[in-house]
Scaffold this active site. Structure first.
Site, short mmCIF file in Angstrom:
data_model
loop_
_atom_site.label_atom_id
_atom_site.label_comp_id
_atom_site.label_asym_id
_atom_site.label_seq_id
_atom_site.Cartn_x
_atom_site.Cartn_y
_atom_site.Cartn_z
N GLN A 22 0.83 -1.20 0.00
CA GLN A 22 0.00 0.00 0.00
C GLN A 22 0.86 1.25 0.00
OE1 GLN A 22 -2.27 -0.49 3.70
NE2 GLN A 22 -0.47 -1.44 4.57
N ASP A 81 0.70 -8.27 11.52
CA ASP A 81 0.48 -7.23 10.51
C ASP A 81 1.25 -7.62 9.26
OD1 ASP A 81 0.69 -4.68 8.98
OD2 ASP A 81 -0.25 -3.83 10.76
N ASP A 129 -7.97 -4.57 13.40
CA ASP A 129 -7.65 -3.15 13.24
C ASP A 129 -6.93 -2.97 11.91
OD1 ASP A 129 -7.14 -0.48 13.57
OD2 ASP A 129 -5.51 -0.74 15.02
N PRO A 171 -4.64 -4.63 0.90
CA PRO A 171 -4.34 -5.89 1.60
C PRO A 171 -5.46 -6.41 2.49
CG PRO A 171 -3.35 -4.04 2.75
CD PRO A 171 -4.00 -3.46 1.51
#
Length: 306
Positions: A36, A111, A161, A170
């Site tokens: 991103q 993450d 989150d 993603p």
């Protein structure tokens, strides 16, 4: 684009036809990660801000509202949350709020984008406040869905989150029925999932309503709520889903007692009154969510603005 002042402007598109403009003093960090576009900027009104794929994620001024609203409804509903899984959470502020709870023994944060986490560690220390160094924390950089599919570990709380489901971003496969079924299997008997679900503004309710219905197709208890986060420019929706615990059952007094007895430090936004009030959605929002027929699936994903 030049504005009435000498600084530049960042336009955060809320819908294809509406946006929120922020006066920008400087860009601290900008890069295209593997997943991103990331920018960390300093705005005139909200201070430092994290922006992913052109969308505001959190700001120095009011991130405490978003992160307290995301974390504490689930954590305070559960009687004794010990093991917590975070999907995303790059800034480290979700982690910070979870670690306030004295009962927490282990937090796994997964993450997919290491570049975002490393940038937040460096440029947004007010967000994480050293939480990444807590010995209860394990941090992994990988696909959270794939991890949950492959592990047999069970968690009391799973907090999602992540950014909105932008096409080619993603996150879109973390909003589907199939993903929520995976989450259900990784939750303990009293397990709870909580996530941000997009704006509750009248002009853009599809994402919120579809996520609500998708969660209802998997979980027996699903409770939508909202919070006002000024830097987003619109009211924002969250949804809590549970195997058997209803967040609306504890009284305001009981919630305040749990905050006083179970948390370290002082909350700036959340208390028993907010806990109950946030679930009282306006009639038009609740009707829209209940009437929605769309279920988000892997082969029928939902993208923001569709």
């Amino acid at each position: 684009m030049s504005g009435p002042k000498s600084y530049k402007w960042f336009l955060d598109f809320l819908t294809p036809d509406e946006g929120h403009m922020h006066g920008v003093e400087t860009i601290l960090h900008a890069m295209q990660t593997k997943f991103q576009q990331m920018e960390i900027m300093v705005t005139r009104n909200y201070g430092r801000c994290l922006v992913l794929d052109g969308k505001m994620q959190s700001s120095e001024s009011d991130e405490f509202i978003y992160h307290e609203a995301l974390v504490h409804p689930a954590m305070l509903t559960h009687p004794n949350p010990q093991r917590v899984f975070i999907v995303g959470g790059g800034e480290g502020a979700t982690l910070r709020e979870i670690l306030r709870h004295k009962s927490v023994e282990h937090v796994l944060m997964v993450d997919i984008d290491q570049d975002v986490v490393e940038a937040c560690k460096k440029y947004l220390p007010e967000w994480h406040q050293g939480s990444f160094d807590d010995p209860r924390v394990k941090l992994e950089y990988r696909d959270a869905r794939k991890y949950l599919e492959e592990t047999t570990d069970v968690y009391d709380i799973i907090i999602i989150d992540i950014s909105e489901p932008v096409e080619e971003g993603p996150a879109y496969l973390l909003y589907t029925k199939e993903f929520y079924q995976i989450v259900m299997n990784r939750l303990s008997k009293n397990g709870i999932i909580c996530l941000q679900a997009g704006t509750t503004a009248l002009t853009a309710l599809l994402c919120f309503s579809a996520v609500y219905q998708t969660l209802k197709s998997v979980f027996p208890i699903v409770r939508p709520y909202q919070a006002i986060i000024p830097c987003f420019g619109l009211p924002w929706g969250f949804i809590l889903a549970s195997k058997q615990l209803d967040p609306q059952l504890p009284s305001q007094e009981e919630v305040n007692q749990r905050i006083a007895g179970r948390l370290r430090g002082e909350l700036r936004y959340y208390n028993g009154e907010i806990h109950h009030g946030q679930f009282l959605l306006p009639k038009h929002i609740r009707q829209h969510a209940e009437r929605e027929t769309r279920i988000i699936e892997d082969n029928h994903p939902l993208f923001t603005y569709t």
